[in-house]
Design a protein around this motif. Structure first.
Motif, PDB file in Angstrom:
ATOM      1  N   TYR A   1       5.073  16.955  -6.829  1.00 57.36           N
ATOM      2  CA  TYR A   1       5.783  15.934  -7.593  1.00 57.36           C
ATOM      3  C   TYR A   1       6.999  15.416  -6.826  1.00 57.36           C
ATOM      4  CZ  TYR A   1       6.386  13.068 -11.646  1.00 57.36           C
ATOM      5  OH  TYR A   1       6.436  11.976 -12.467  1.00 57.36           O
ATOM      6  N   LYS A   2       7.581  16.241  -5.998  1.00 57.93           N
ATOM      7  CA  LYS A   2       8.637  15.730  -5.113  1.00 57.93           C
ATOM      8  C   LYS A   2       8.076  14.634  -4.204  1.00 57.93           C
ATOM      9  CE  LYS A   2      11.777  19.728  -4.719  1.00 57.93           C
ATOM     10  NZ  LYS A   2      12.357  20.742  -3.803  1.00 57.93           N
ATOM     11  N   LYS A   3       6.875  14.865  -3.691  1.00 57.14           N
ATOM     12  CA  LYS A   3       6.243  13.847  -2.852  1.00 57.14           C
ATOM     13  C   LYS A   3       6.007  12.558  -3.627  1.00 57.14           C
ATOM     14  CE  LYS A   3       3.684  17.003   0.227  1.00 57.14           C
ATOM     15  NZ  LYS A   3       2.325  17.444   0.632  1.00 57.14           N
ATOM     16  N   ASP A   4       5.555  12.701  -4.868  1.00 56.38           N
ATOM     17  CA  ASP A   4       5.305  11.520  -5.690  1.00 56.38           C
ATOM     18  C   ASP A   4       6.583  10.726  -5.924  1.00 56.38           C
ATOM     19  OD1 ASP A   4       2.584  11.889  -5.962  1.00 56.38           O
ATOM     20  OD2 ASP A   4       2.748  13.034  -7.819  1.00 56.38           O
ATOM     21  N   ILE A   5       7.660  11.436  -6.272  1.00 60.72           N
ATOM     22  CA  ILE A   5       8.932  10.753  -6.509  1.00 60.72           C
ATOM     23  C   ILE A   5       9.413  10.062  -5.238  1.00 60.72           C
ATOM     24  CG2 ILE A   5      11.375  11.095  -7.008  1.00 60.72           C
ATOM     25  CD1 ILE A   5      10.609  13.282  -8.938  1.00 60.72           C
ATOM     26  N   LEU A   6       9.367  10.767  -4.138  1.00 64.13           N
ATOM     27  CA  LEU A   6       9.838  10.192  -2.879  1.00 64.13           C
ATOM     28  C   LEU A   6       9.007   8.968  -2.501  1.00 64.13           C
ATOM     29  CD1 LEU A   6      12.033  10.747  -0.773  1.00 64.13           C
ATOM     30  CD2 LEU A   6      10.311  12.013   0.549  1.00 64.13           C
ATOM     31  N   ASN A   7       7.716   9.039  -2.737  1.00 64.61           N
ATOM     32  CA  ASN A   7       6.839   7.911  -2.426  1.00 64.61           C
ATOM     33  C   ASN A   7       7.200   6.690  -3.263  1.00 64.61           C
ATOM     34  OD1 ASN A   7       4.329   6.613  -1.352  1.00 64.61           O
ATOM     35  ND2 ASN A   7       3.714   6.770  -3.494  1.00 64.61           N
ATOM     36  N   ARG A   8       7.492   6.913  -4.540  1.00 68.15           N
ATOM     37  CA  ARG A   8       7.838   5.785  -5.410  1.00 68.15           C
ATOM     38  C   ARG A   8       9.167   5.155  -5.007  1.00 68.15           C
ATOM     39  NH1 ARG A   8       6.447   9.213 -10.820  1.00 68.15           N
ATOM     40  NH2 ARG A   8       4.229   9.497 -10.384  1.00 68.15           N
ATOM     41  N   TYR A   9      10.127   5.985  -4.659  1.00 66.82           N
ATOM     42  CA  TYR A   9      11.412   5.458  -4.204  1.00 66.82           C
ATOM     43  C   TYR A   9      11.250   4.733  -2.866  1.00 66.82           C
ATOM     44  CZ  TYR A   9      14.642   7.436  -7.632  1.00 66.82           C
ATOM     45  OH  TYR A   9      15.346   7.697  -8.776  1.00 66.82           O
ATOM     46  N   GLU A  10      10.415   5.273  -2.010  1.00 70.72           N
ATOM     47  CA  GLU A  10      10.190   4.627  -0.721  1.00 70.72           C
ATOM     48  C   GLU A  10       9.566   3.254  -0.911  1.00 70.72           C
ATOM     49  OE1 GLU A  10       8.204   5.611   3.647  1.00 70.72           O
ATOM     50  OE2 GLU A  10       7.548   6.736   1.874  1.00 70.72           O
ATOM     51  N   ARG A  11       8.633   3.151  -1.846  1.00 74.25           N
ATOM     52  CA  ARG A  11       8.033   1.843  -2.121  1.00 74.25           C
ATOM     53  C   ARG A  11       9.085   0.869  -2.623  1.00 74.25           C
ATOM     54  NH1 ARG A  11       3.215   1.385  -5.868  1.00 74.25           N
ATOM     55  NH2 ARG A  11       3.066  -0.617  -4.810  1.00 74.25           N
ATOM     56  N   SER A  12       9.950   1.338  -3.515  1.00 77.40           N
ATOM     57  CA  SER A  12      11.023   0.479  -4.012  1.00 77.40           C
ATOM     58  C   SER A  12      11.937   0.045  -2.873  1.00 77.40           C
ATOM     59  CB  SER A  12      11.828   1.211  -5.085  1.00 77.40           C
ATOM     60  OG  SER A  12      11.050   1.465  -6.229  1.00 77.40           O
ATOM     61  N   PHE A  13      12.241   0.982  -1.986  1.00 82.68           N
ATOM     62  CA  PHE A  13      13.085   0.668  -0.826  1.00 82.68           C
ATOM     63  C   PHE A  13      12.403  -0.362   0.072  1.00 82.68           C
ATOM     64  CE2 PHE A  13      14.326   1.452   3.597  1.00 82.68           C
ATOM     65  CZ  PHE A  13      15.693   1.218   3.508  1.00 82.68           C
ATOM     66  N   ASN A  14      11.114  -0.184   0.288  1.00 84.31           N
ATOM     67  CA  ASN A  14      10.383  -1.112   1.146  1.00 84.31           C
ATOM     68  C   ASN A  14      10.325  -2.520   0.561  1.00 84.31           C
ATOM     69  OD1 ASN A  14       9.886   0.909   2.997  1.00 84.31           O
ATOM     70  ND2 ASN A  14       7.832   1.368   2.215  1.00 84.31           N
ATOM     71  N   GLU A  15      10.407  -2.605  -0.762  1.00 82.73           N
ATOM     72  CA  GLU A  15      10.358  -3.912  -1.427  1.00 82.73           C
ATOM     73  C   GLU A  15      11.751  -4.453  -1.743  1.00 82.73           C
ATOM     74  OE1 GLU A  15       7.691  -5.360  -1.424  1.00 82.73           O
ATOM     75  OE2 GLU A  15       6.025  -3.980  -1.705  1.00 82.73           O
ATOM     76  N   ARG A  16      12.777  -3.867  -1.151  1.00 81.67           N
ATOM     77  CA  ARG A  16      14.140  -4.181  -1.588  1.00 81.67           C
ATOM     78  C   ARG A  16      14.518  -5.644  -1.413  1.00 81.67           C
ATOM     79  NH1 ARG A  16      13.950  -1.725   3.140  1.00 81.67           N
ATOM     80  NH2 ARG A  16      15.255  -2.410   4.910  1.00 81.67           N
ATOM     81  N   GLU A  17      13.852  -6.356  -0.514  1.00 78.48           N
ATOM     82  CA  GLU A  17      14.178  -7.767  -0.314  1.00 78.48           C
ATOM     83  C   GLU A  17      13.224  -8.688  -1.077  1.00 78.48           C
ATOM     84  OE1 GLU A  17      14.274  -8.545   3.833  1.00 78.48           O
ATOM     85  OE2 GLU A  17      15.899  -7.132   4.250  1.00 78.48           O
ATOM     86  N   LYS A  18      12.307  -8.101  -1.824  1.00 75.73           N
ATOM     87  CA  LYS A  18      11.286  -8.931  -2.472  1.00 75.73           C
ATOM     88  C   LYS A  18      11.126  -8.607  -3.953  1.00 75.73           C
ATOM     89  CE  LYS A  18       8.939  -9.726   1.863  1.00 75.73           C
ATOM     90  NZ  LYS A  18       7.717  -9.622   2.679  1.00 75.73           N
ATOM     91  N   THR A  19      12.191  -8.100  -4.533  1.00 72.84           N
ATOM     92  CA  THR A  19      12.147  -7.796  -5.954  1.00 72.84           C
ATOM     93  C   THR A  19      12.496  -9.045  -6.751  1.00 72.84           C
ATOM     94  OG1 THR A  19      12.466  -5.676  -7.049  1.00 72.84           O
ATOM     95  CG2 THR A  19      14.317  -7.087  -6.968  1.00 72.84           C
ATOM     96  N   GLU A  20      12.022  -9.145  -7.965  1.00 72.63           N
ATOM     97  CA  GLU A  20      12.265 -10.325  -8.777  1.00 72.63           C
ATOM     98  C   GLU A  20      13.586 -10.200  -9.534  1.00 72.63           C
ATOM     99  OE1 GLU A  20       8.812 -10.970 -11.158  1.00 72.63           O
ATOM    100  OE2 GLU A  20       7.697 -11.821  -9.471  1.00 72.63           O
TER     101      GLU A  20
END
Length: 940
Positions: free
Chosen positions: A391-410
């Motif tokens: 579950y740590k991996k899952d959380i980190l993955n979700r945050y990483e996705r958010s970070f990767n989209e940081r310039e393309k959020t609505e």
């Protein structure tokens, strides 16, 4: 878990400058008692009159800004004779202000492309009222008028007697719309949950008699007392110049005068209690049976880095327990249809740890016992190290996705965060800080820390059990005393530790023998590429930069369950669902979830009426895993009798009492009317229909549908490189089985009725009705006709809002839409639907038909045309920047055999739309000799 963390796990992505990130990194390495920093990209200020403002530049979507007026006041501030007036004031803000008389506000905003309800909206809750206004930002006049709207809402709502009296009917219709079994039961158990608290007496919808009879001064008093700058925030997030926006906000909102001697804005407590409160509530129209278990807890603020770390520990606990509950629901004999647990804010002054289960009508005891047992299992034995690491991996993955989209959020995502920051002080550090901080703190969180939460949350005090279900002959829900006995006995059971079964195998030991690309066809107009593989599979690829971490997939093949007999109908209908839960190869869905910890990937097969196919998604780094899953759903679907039994049992529980609910019954009956009771025409399955699903036959049908990939077309849209993707496509899709069989779907003869059908459906005890009017007929699809048909529906909706909502005050909402279908036969449908009071059905139906005749005879105005054109332009502009839109459009063009070179004709059609087109279409499609009118009325 704090809302901001849950929000981030879903979609929060905050743009942050590199200098801001470096500054925050320094704080990350500091003392955990340090305050959580604020994202430097949002500008927050306070005017001298007390009004707070939030401003942020964000360019997605382009040339648009999300405006909000947030009032830190809701129904909790109402006096006894004002119950419902906080919500009533929200309505009145749209019905006459200093600068927008009567309905001028809605008319103006529709003229610039803002749709009422979809874009322009508001809500009132216990503690706040929020007004939402997304508008174009590339026109200075429109932008200034948008801010003028917010200013008028803040202190210039006129509240004239005429408009107040007209709006009473609309609010009553909203009240009526919410009535029913669930609300009746809610009215009984909610005061138990909030016993001794003001929350139990201040539901935002209020009291019907007060809405109907409150005098004008009482209504105005609420507005005067509570709509004041010290309780307000103005927010502007979008494609704007922050300096210019700040100047405009200061100039406009500084002139709002503070209220002398303001009333105190209180926060109301929820009292603690030693004893357990229990409520068992039934209703004859209840469609579902539910169990809720609450453990109230003291409110915890999140201000420091230590608080943030604590909230991450909470997130881990709830995520792991929800994973266990999901495994239970997939068992052959599941204890519930759905089960979940959470730790969150209950109201402003109270948190709670809650467990929930939706069960079968006789499954309350078992469902409650299961929730108690799983909580107790964690309390006694804790989680395993493997669960924690996954579950740590899952959380980190979700945050990483958010970070990767940081310039393309609505922009609307950001503004939602800022609303919570203003109202509840939820931190807004930005995803760059959060991702960096999470990477540092996750390794430091121990299993012991997470396991220590169970005894902290699960106690005998402040406990509430709520049971709701049907009042049905032969069904006996447990009594309050039996519930208490179950609670008392829950700690005495023998409970074994959770066994964490994990497979170390991989989906593929070696790649399958590849096919190859034998043809490449550029689709220049839409900047896509069509590949044909050696086994006949077609792949349509559109690489985009709309999102950094998103690839969407869809695939279809003609056929579906239309190719099977009526005897096989239910087996074929459920075949895709059965395999989707069964998994692939030797891996169950539970195994796959554990294998995919830290990945963003998913795929699911389906079998519909006229086609079979798959839906899926992946992050770019997990694209190969997605393709492997797709391959295995063709070549190695898992045959799992337990998955079949699980699906069958849960669906039986789901459908047991569905038809006791008037709305579900009405929906079912309208489906059957529209298909002339065709045995395969739709409607909800009955409990006994589930027994018609034969597992062996379902699996056989699934294998048949996916035995030949040669007529499948796959669509991929997202962030990928086509050249890099080709070898994977050749390997995993090019190797799929191919028999080159020639087949298509079968026309089952499902048709809508001809002539005039006027049906009254009597169901339910509430004084509420639903009206559905469907015009149907033969149709020859044409790009212009398709567009005009849809536009006719949009124009009619706008006119009906003006007529039967605003003018007649007869409805809360009304919908109208025009659509067409090409398969199995070419048909059009115009659907009109609205809820209302039974006493108003005839009057409102007549008004609708009169308006249709008016459009047929006199046409529509240029203003009507302009409103839908502007809305369509804005919608199209934003949609063209969305992966999901492109996926659906490409799929639709291929499925319907349309010409992709005409894709951008839509823009031309918008510009050329005129009143004559709409008038001709109205006379063509509103055939008064061929329609269905179905009306839900209470039982006599």
């Amino acid at each position: 878990m704090k809302n901001y963390l849950l929000y981030l796990l879903t979609f929060s992505t905050l743009l942050i400058s590199s200098s801001g990130l470096r500054a925050q990194e320094i704080k990350i390495s500091g003392d955990l008692s340090s305050e959580i920093p604020r994202d430097p990209n949002v500008r927050i200020g306070k005017l001298d009159n007390g009004l707070t403002y939030y401003i942020r530049r964000n360019v997605k979507p382009e040339n648009k800004v999300e405006l909000r007026l947030v009032v830190n006041v809701g129904s909790m501030m109402e006096d006894e004779n004002q119950r419902g007036l906080a919500h009533f004031i929200e309505h009145m803000a749209f019905n006459g202000t200093k600068h927008f008389k009567k309905n001028e506000l809605i008319d103006y905003l529709q003229s610039v492309g803002v749709e009422f309800g979809a874009d322009l909206n508001a809500y009132t809750s216990f503690d706040e009222t929020v007004y939402m206004l997304p508008i174009p930002s590339d026109d200075e006049e429109i932008l200034d008028k948008g801010l003028l709207v917010l200013e008028d809402w803040a202190h210039n709502v006129e509240l004239t007697p005429e408009e107040i009296d007209k709006e009473r009917g609309v609010v009553i219709e909203e009240w009526r719309l919410g009535r029913g079994a669930n609300q009746r039961m809610f009215d009984k158990w909610f005061p138990v949950l909030f016993s001794g608290s003001r929350y139990a007496e201040r539901l935002p919808i209020g009291k019907k008699e007060i809405i109907e009879n409150a005098d004008y001064e009482t209504i105005r008093k609420f507005y005067k007392d509570w709509y004041r700058p010290d309780l307000m925030a103005v927010m502007a997030v979008g494609d704007i110049d922050p300096d210019e926006m700040e100047k405009k906000i200061k100039e406009r909102f500084s002139r709002i005068q503070p209220v002398p001697s303001p009333r105190e804005r209180k926060l109301y407590k929820v009292p603690d209690h030693q004893e357990t409160y229990v409520s068992v509530t039934t209703d004859k129209e209840a469609p579902f049976t539910q169990v809720q278990l609450f453990y109230k807890a003291d409110y915890e603020s999140t201000e420091t880095l230590q608080d943030y770390r604590r909230d991450v520990v909470y997130l881990l606990y709830n995520g792991m327990l929800n994973t266990r509950l999901n495994e239970l629901r997939q068992s052959a004999d599941p204890p519930f249809i759905f089960g979940s647990t959470s730790y969150s804010s209950m109201v402003r002054t109270k948190n709670n740890y809650a467990s929930f289960a939706m069960v079968g009508e006789t499954g309350v005891k078992r469902g409650l016992e299961t929730l108690l047992e799983e909580n107790e299992r964690v309390k006694r034995h804790g989680f395993t190290q493997g669960e924690l690491e996954r579950y740590k991996k899952d959380i980190l993955n979700r945050y990483e996705r958010s970070f990767n989209e940081r310039e393309k959020t609505e922009s609307r995502r950001y503004v939602s965060e800022y609303i919570r920051n203003f109202l509840t002080k939820e931190p807004i550090p930005g995803i760059a800080f959060e991702f960096e901080y999470l990477k540092k703190i996750l390794p430091t969180i121990t299993l012991e820390e997470v396991n220590s939460l169970a005894p902290k949350w699960i106690k005998d005090v402040n406990r509430v059990v709520i049971v709701t279900g049907p009042d049905k002959e032969g069904v006996v829900l447990p009594t309050e005393q039996e519930i208490r006995d179950i609670l008392d006995q829950s700690g005495d059971k023998e409970i074994a530790a959770y066994e964490d079964e994990v497979s170390d195998a991989s989906l593929f030991e070696k790649k399958p023998e590849s096919g190859e690309v034998v043809a490449t066809k550029p689709l220049d107009v839409v900047e896509a590429t069509e590949l044909t593989l050696s086994n006949g599979v077609k792949v349509v690829l559109k690489a985009t930069d709309f999102k950094n971490d998103e690839i969407l997939m869809s695939a279809y093949s003609p056929g579906g369950h239309s190719l099977y007999s009526d005897e096989d109908y239910y087996s074929a209908s459920f075949a895709g669902q059965i395999v989707a839960q069964s998994g692939v190869k030797d891996f169950s869905q539970i195994n796959l979830r554990k294998m995919f910890a830290g990945k963003t990937v998913g795929a699911s097969p389906y079998i519909g009426t006229l086609q079979e196919g798959l839906q899926g998604n992946a992050a770019p780094k997990d694209l190969e895993t997605l393709l492997q899953l797709v391959n295995l759903y063709f070549t190695a679907p898992r045959k799992d009798p337990s998955a079949f039994e699980s699906i069958k049992t849960r669906n039986k529980m789901l459908f047991q009492n569905l038809m006791s609910n008037p709305q579900f019954y009405y929906s079912d009956q309208v489906s059957r009317i529209m298909t002339q009771n065709h045995p395969r025409g739709g409607g909800f399955p009955k409990e006994e229909d589930l027994d018609k699903v034969n597992f062996e036959r379902a699996f056989e049908i699934y294998k048949d549908r996916f035995s030949d990939a040669s007529d499948f077309t796959f669509f991929f849209v997202g962030n990928f490189n086509i050249d890099e993707m080709k070898p994977m496509l050749e390997s995993y899709l090019g190797s799929l089985p191919s028999t080159r069989r020639k087949e298509t779907w079968k026309d089952l003869g499902v048709r809508s009725p001809t002539g005039v059908v006027d049906k009254v459906i009597n169901r339910g005890t509430d004084p509420k009705s639903q009206v559905t009017i469907n015009f149907t007929g033969d149709y020859k699809p044409d790009k212009k006709d398709n567009y005009v048909l849809r536009s006719l529906g949009e124009i009619l909706r706008n006119r009906l809002i003006d007529l039967i909502r605003e003018e007649k005050s007869g409805v809360y909402t009304v919908g109208a839409s025009g659509s067409f279908s090409k398969y199995p036969v070419e048909r059009y449908t115009i659907r009109i639907a609205f809820p209302c009071g039974p006493e108003n059905v005839d009057t409102l139906v007549k008004a609708v038909f009169d308006e249709i005749e008016n459009v047929k005879k006199n046409g529509v105005s240029e203003e009507d045309i302009k409103k839908v054109q502007e809305a369509q332009r804005l919608d199209r502009k934003e949609s063209l920047k969305q992966n999901r839109y492109w996926l659906n459009q490409l799929r639709s063009y291929y499925y319907n055999g349309s010409d992709l070179t005409s894709f951008y004709d839509y823009e031309k059609l918008i510009e050329e739309l005129n009143a004559d087109d709409i008038k001709v279409a109205a006379n063509k499609y509103f055939n008064m000799n061929n329609y269905v009118k179905a009306v839900l009325m209470p039982e006599e």
